[in-house]
Enzyme design. Sequence first.
Site, mmCIF file in Angstrom:
data_model
loop_
_atom_site.group_PDB
_atom_site.id
_atom_site.type_symbol
_atom_site.label_atom_id
_atom_site.label_comp_id
_atom_site.label_asym_id
_atom_site.label_seq_id
_atom_site.Cartn_x
_atom_site.Cartn_y
_atom_site.Cartn_z
ATOM 1 C CG HIS A 136 -2.056 -0.954 1.110
ATOM 2 N ND1 HIS A 136 -3.009 -0.955 0.124
ATOM 3 C CD2 HIS A 136 -2.335 -2.016 1.909
ATOM 4 C CE1 HIS A 136 -3.825 -1.961 0.314
ATOM 5 N NE2 HIS A 136 -3.442 -2.627 1.386
ATOM 6 C CB SER A 172 -4.121 -5.443 0.691
ATOM 7 O OG SER A 172 -4.941 -4.574 1.423
ATOM 8 C CD GLU A 227 -3.496 0.093 -3.000
ATOM 9 O OE1 GLU A 227 -2.855 -0.885 -3.414
ATOM 10 O OE2 GLU A 227 -3.703 0.294 -1.809
#
Length: 179
Positions: free
Chosen positions: A62, A110, A136
């Site tokens: 992330h 994720s 994303e």
Amino acid sequence: MLDQKDFSFHIKAVNEDGLFSGYASVFNLVDGDQDIVVKGAFNASLADWSAKGRLPALLWQHRMGEPIGVYTKMHEDDVGLYVEGKLALKTARGAEAYELMKMNAVSGLSIGFVSRDDSYDRVTGVRTIKQVDLWEVSVVTFPANDASRVNGVKAAEARQANEAKALQNLINIIRGASQ
């Protein structure tokens, strides 16, 4: 606010060119954050990305400043959000992600998204995510949903297939000798 939803995913393959495939989200499973993503949650967002001629970012853990490649394909099927991507092997982080994915040391995905439609069940404490703006999909170490783990590495799968073929040939030779 950008939400993050972790899924352990199954990479179907990672080949020597850094290409991989797998599931970034699996539908209808309550994850460690007490969320469930339902079929159709990604369709509108994927249509918006398609209109722009690109796909959501492929990031490391992330970190918005650490892209590690690009996604080449994303779509929903009956299982979940299927993805295909290409790691940037000439970058330090892309090469690192490739090696770690091949070893199954990192096997999670994720999603980073903004929820557009969800509901919360006060009795069960489960949030049902019905529609998202997907920003994303990251490769992560610790995912929340264990249903989407790494399936394997293409090079290892080829090696296993060759070993299985050699073993079958050996069995056939032994059977032929004993007849």
